[in-house]
Write an enzyme that holds these catalytic residues in place. Structure first.
Site, PDB file in Angstrom:
ATOM      1  N   HIS A  28      -4.000  -1.325  -4.197  1.00 54.15           N
ATOM      2  CA  HIS A  28      -2.933  -1.013  -4.753  1.00 54.15           C
ATOM      3  C   HIS A  28      -2.503  -1.811  -6.043  1.00 54.15           C
ATOM      4  O   HIS A  28      -1.926  -1.204  -6.978  1.00 54.15           O
ATOM      5  CB  HIS A  28      -1.823  -1.136  -3.628  1.00 54.15           C
ATOM      6  CG  HIS A  28      -1.271  -2.292  -3.622  1.00 54.15           C
ATOM      7  ND1 HIS A  28      -1.263  -2.967  -2.104  1.00 54.15           N
ATOM      8  CD2 HIS A  28      -0.482  -3.090  -4.141  1.00 54.15           C
ATOM      9  CE1 HIS A  28      -0.593  -4.238  -2.088  1.00 54.15           C
ATOM     10  NE2 HIS A  28      -0.096  -4.076  -3.363  1.00 54.15           N
ATOM     11  N   ASP A  58      -6.836  -0.994   1.727  1.00 55.46           N
ATOM     12  CA  ASP A  58      -6.265  -1.280   0.625  1.00 55.46           C
ATOM     13  C   ASP A  58      -7.167  -2.689   0.065  1.00 55.46           C
ATOM     14  O   ASP A  58      -6.314  -3.899  -0.151  1.00 55.46           O
ATOM     15  CB  ASP A  58      -4.718  -2.025   0.893  1.00 55.46           C
ATOM     16  CG  ASP A  58      -3.865  -2.136  -0.375  1.00 55.46           C
ATOM     17  OD1 ASP A  58      -4.480  -1.573  -1.433  1.00 55.46           O
ATOM     18  OD2 ASP A  58      -2.975  -2.151  -0.269  1.00 55.46           O
ATOM     19  N   SER A 131      -0.168 -10.088  -3.652  1.00 51.96           N
ATOM     20  CA  SER A 131      -0.896  -9.104  -3.270  1.00 51.96           C
ATOM     21  C   SER A 131      -2.398  -9.237  -3.778  1.00 51.96           C
ATOM     22  O   SER A 131      -2.601  -9.348  -4.840  1.00 51.96           O
ATOM     23  CB  SER A 131      -0.487  -7.758  -3.537  1.00 51.96           C
ATOM     24  OG  SER A 131       0.590  -7.320  -3.010  1.00 51.96           O
TER      25      SER A 131
END
Length: 207
Positions: A28, A58, A131
């Protein structure tokens, strides 16, 4: 997904998994980049090509045309509850500062949201921008998980998730990346772990 953005500028954290310029991050983080991701390596902006992705896990694999010395080995051991971990990344991108940030804590649970067995839960703080960053064992420096997301901060306290190292290994092997390189067997002093993480963990972004 809790931290994802679907369009516009994107930034996050990535880390080297070998000494040939291969990096892992969250998909992402790079999804909206149209394969125009960049990394900051030794203060230079360098292009990073997207060479593999897994939207469900992901995860994304990037390749930069550099020979890097430092990288993070993937742990072969299954994670354990109460295992002490350190997360590295760039929360809030460069807005906070361009210095790599560390948080520490333990593995709280071996499952993610809705019994997701590909993830684990940690109590170390993660924020937007973490992230794709590494979560490593405090003693060995080996990868335990990839930081992915946390639950909404207004309704939770210290509930954050990582993609397990075993899933990262499966993702890489499914894309013909076999990196069971000689595992670095060392009990790291904190300054050595800091040195490895500082040099192996990279800011990634696109406009």
């Amino acid at each position: 997904k809790a931290e994802s953005k679907s369009e516009g500028p994107s930034s996050g954290t990535a880390f080297f998994i070998d000494n040939k310029g291969h990096l892992v991050t969250n998909y992402h983080v790079v999804k909206s980049c149209n394969n125009k991701s960049k990394i900051i390596y030794k203060t230079k902006e360098i292009n990073a090509e997207l060479i593999a992705k897994d939207d469900n896990l992901d995860l994304a694999l990037l390749k930069a045309d550099i020979k890097n010395e430092y990288f993070i080995s993937i742990s072969e051991k299954p994670p354990n509850k109460l295992q002490k971990i350190i997360a590295a990344g760039y929360p809030f991108g460069k807005f906070l500062s361009d210095d790599l940030k560390f948080t520490s804590g333990i593995i709280s649970s071996l499952k993610g949201l809705e019994d997701d067995s590909t993830r684990l839960q940690i109590d170390a703080a993660l924020n937007y921008g973490n992230s794709g960053g590494p979560i490593v064992d405090e003693d060995t420096g080996e990868l335990v998980a990839v930081a992915v997301a946390g639950l909404r901060k207004d309704i939770t306290e210290a509930v954050n998730f990582g993609i397990k190292a075993a899933s990262v290994k499966n993702f890489l092997e499914s894309n013909q990346m076999y990196i069971s390189l000689v595992a670095k067997k060392y009990n790291l002093k904190s300054e050595e772990l800091s040195l490895i993480l500082e040099n192996a963990t990279i800011y990634t972004f696109c406009h």
